[in-house]
Write an enzyme that holds these catalytic residues in place. Structure first.
Site, PDB file in Angstrom:
ATOM      1  N   GLU A   1     -20.130  38.206 -22.945  1.00 47.76           N
ATOM      2  CA  GLU A   1     -19.340  38.739 -21.832  1.00 47.76           C
ATOM      3  C   GLU A   1     -17.884  38.921 -22.249  1.00 47.76           C
ATOM      4  O   GLU A   1     -17.256  39.944 -21.936  1.00 47.76           O
ATOM      5  CB  GLU A   1     -19.438  37.783 -20.638  1.00 47.76           C
ATOM      6  CG  GLU A   1     -18.694  38.244 -19.400  1.00 47.76           C
ATOM      7  CD  GLU A   1     -18.835  37.264 -18.244  1.00 47.76           C
ATOM      8  OE1 GLU A   1     -17.944  37.266 -17.375  1.00 47.76           O
ATOM      9  OE2 GLU A   1     -19.820  36.497 -18.210  1.00 47.76           O
TER      10      GLU A   1
ATOM     11  N   GLU B   1     -18.803  27.876 -13.074  1.00 46.56           N
ATOM     12  CA  GLU B   1     -19.379  28.792 -12.072  1.00 46.56           C
ATOM     13  C   GLU B   1     -20.771  29.262 -12.514  1.00 46.56           C
ATOM     14  O   GLU B   1     -21.721  29.252 -11.728  1.00 46.56           O
ATOM     15  CB  GLU B   1     -18.453  29.979 -11.875  1.00 46.56           C
ATOM     16  CG  GLU B   1     -19.040  31.106 -11.035  1.00 46.56           C
ATOM     17  CD  GLU B   1     -18.700  32.476 -11.578  1.00 46.56           C
ATOM     18  OE1 GLU B   1     -19.621  33.305 -11.731  1.00 46.56           O
ATOM     19  OE2 GLU B   1     -17.502  32.730 -11.845  1.00 46.56           O
ATOM     20  N   HIS B   2     -20.898  29.652 -13.772  1.00 48.62           N
ATOM     21  CA  HIS B   2     -22.185  30.104 -14.299  1.00 48.62           C
ATOM     22  C   HIS B   2     -23.231  28.990 -14.249  1.00 48.62           C
ATOM     23  O   HIS B   2     -24.376  29.206 -13.826  1.00 48.62           O
ATOM     24  CB  HIS B   2     -22.024  30.570 -15.750  1.00 48.62           C
ATOM     25  CG  HIS B   2     -21.560  31.985 -15.885  1.00 48.62           C
ATOM     26  ND1 HIS B   2     -22.207  32.909 -16.670  1.00 48.62           N
ATOM     27  CD2 HIS B   2     -20.509  32.643 -15.329  1.00 48.62           C
ATOM     28  CE1 HIS B   2     -21.580  34.074 -16.599  1.00 48.62           C
ATOM     29  NE2 HIS B   2     -20.532  33.923 -15.802  1.00 48.62           N
TER      30      HIS B   2
ATOM     31  N   HIS C   1     -14.703  29.238 -15.145  1.00 50.16           N
ATOM     32  CA  HIS C   1     -15.678  30.330 -15.156  1.00 50.16           C
ATOM     33  C   HIS C   1     -17.024  29.849 -15.703  1.00 50.16           C
ATOM     34  O   HIS C   1     -18.090  30.204 -15.186  1.00 50.16           O
ATOM     35  CB  HIS C   1     -15.123  31.476 -16.005  1.00 50.16           C
ATOM     36  CG  HIS C   1     -16.074  32.594 -16.229  1.00 50.16           C
ATOM     37  ND1 HIS C   1     -16.772  32.753 -17.411  1.00 50.16           N
ATOM     38  CD2 HIS C   1     -16.461  33.622 -15.430  1.00 50.16           C
ATOM     39  CE1 HIS C   1     -17.533  33.823 -17.334  1.00 50.16           C
ATOM     40  NE2 HIS C   1     -17.370  34.372 -16.141  1.00 50.16           N
TER      41      HIS C   1
END
Length: 433
Positions: free
Chosen positions: A142, A70-71, A67
């Site tokens: 987040e 991905e960012h 993840h």
């Protein structure tokens, strides 16, 4: 180039595997002004233990790297990929699942330029220590946000019941502690191991010319050099197929007004390979529809008796290495809800035996839903699962549903639903709420 024809739907899918291993699918849609493209790598949050490219030993990276990666891929040394997409009037996004990471765009103008931007920013990584440290704070916020989301905690609560000692029980984004350990080297190790074209697929659909689009993709890829493709060596994930690791019941008290309850069923058997896996998935989808759709006898009775409400939901999730069913609802009587759902599951074979009229109506309903979803470019592309179902598309599903028999559903029901595979998870209001 291979052309797969679906005359029943007047559709043609153009497929080609490029020399570098990238699998490309192009589906032109007449009458559409928008183009949608999605580039996916077979790499997700579960893949945290593997042999990095050009190394020999298995290594473990912190939870949440997929993840995090991905960012960070959107950010380059001198620009941000989001800004490039915006300059050409395109929307862009990305998402990470347990087993995949996908990057996408949607545009009604300059589709070829958007496609080039997609390929270029994903295939040209740039990470530095300063920006990585900054991102830890962003993703940390987040993670905290999701920790305050009761529905998110409810979802992972059931996963932790079914897979207690498995990476599935860890949030896809990781934890505050785990992302603090992520390094630039971790990101590059994961990128060069899993983002090789051999491990990726591209699906483009909408207002596109297939030959021109394939030529553009080939030209783009020919300008880039990639290391020879190596077999990716991932650690085999412990998945107790006896069901002995399953936690039968757990409850959590939170600041909520109404209880939430879920009944989960872990898939204990291995899923068939290739398209037979898609057949298996659609059979269980059909089983759940027969038992719990809003026209089923079970749903109507439980709704009329106030055991469930409009929040009632059921799902079957199947990805590389795992599959399970979850049936859930907000309910004023969580104990009765769980008792009723388990009773339906245990008696499913008996309840459905001989119900040919109900079965045939369900087939028509599910086929209708599949055909309706073919109007959505996003649904067409996002439902493509690459190697998981051997290249099957949304257009292959209708024929599978049409060929189903009630007897096949009953056999699948008998094999899948086992008492040792069932678990209950509940979120209850704290005392005084």
């Amino acid at each position: 180039m291979e052309i797969v024809q679906y005359p029943q739907f007047d559709e043609k899918l153009y497929k080609e595997k490029l020399d570098n291993g990238l699998e490309v699918n192009v589906l032109p849609k007449s009458g559409y002004h928008k183009t949608y493209g999605i580039l996916t790598t077979d790499y997700g949050s579960l893949d945290n233990k593997f042999v990095p490219l050009h190394k020999e030993k298995m290594e473990t990276v912190p939870d949440g790297v997929a993840h995090f990666l991905e960012h960070k891929l959107f950010e380059k040394e001198d620009h941000d990929a989001f800004d490039l997409f915006g300059h050409y009037g395109a929307d862009a996004n990305a998402f990470t699942s347990f087993t995949n990471t996908s990057y996408l765009f949607s545009t009604a103008s300059f589709p070829q330029k958007s496609l080039e931007i997609l390929l270029d920013f994903v295939q040209r990584p740039y990470f530095n220590a300063k920006s990585v440290e900054k991102e830890k704070g962003i993703i940390g916020q987040e993670i905290k946000m999701y920790e305050d989301d009761i529905d998110w905690r409810f979802y992972f609560g059931m996963l932790k019941n079914l897979y207690p000692d498995h990476p599935l029980s860890v949030d896809i984004a990781g934890t505050i502690d785990s992302i603090a350990k992520i390094t630039v080297q971790n990101l590059y190790d994961c990128y060069w191991t899993f983002y090789h074209p051999q491990n990726m697929n591209l699906f483009v659909t909408g207002a596109v010319d297939p030959e021109e689009t394939l030529d553009l993709i080939k030209e783009n890829q020919s300008k880039k050099s990639f290391s020879p493709a190596n077999e990716i060596k991932r650690a085999s994930l412990d998945n107790d197929e006896s069901g002995q690791d399953i936690i039968p019941y757990r409850m959590l008290e939170l600041d909520t007004q109404r209880p939430k309850a879920a009944v989960g069923v872990k898939g204990l058997d291995q899923v068939p390979d290739g398209r037979e896996g898609l057949v298996y998935k659609l059979r269980i989808d059909m089983l759940l529809w027969l038992l719990f759709s809003d026209t089923s006898t079970n749903y109507v009775r439980l709704y009329n008796e106030g055991v469930i409400d409009d929040s009632f939901d059921f799902m079957f999730q199947l990805e590389r290495g795992f599959h399970y069913v979850s049936v859930s609802s907000d309910t004023n009587d969580p104990q009765r809800f769980c008792h009723e759902i388990i009773a339906v599951l245990e008696k499913a074979e008996q309840l459905l035996k001989g119900q040919y009229t109900q079965f045939n109506l369900a087939k028509k309903e599910l086929i209708g839903r599949q055909i309706h979803s073919m109007n959505s470019l996003e649904t067409i592309a996002n439902q493509y699962s690459g190697h998981l179902f051997n290249g099957a598309t949304i257009f292959d599903k209708v024929a599978i549903i049409q060929d189903m028999t009630l007897e096949e559903i009953l056999t699948t029901c008998k094999d899948f639903i086992r008492s040792e595979a069932v678990s209950v998870y509940q979120i209850l209001p704290k005392e005084g709420n």
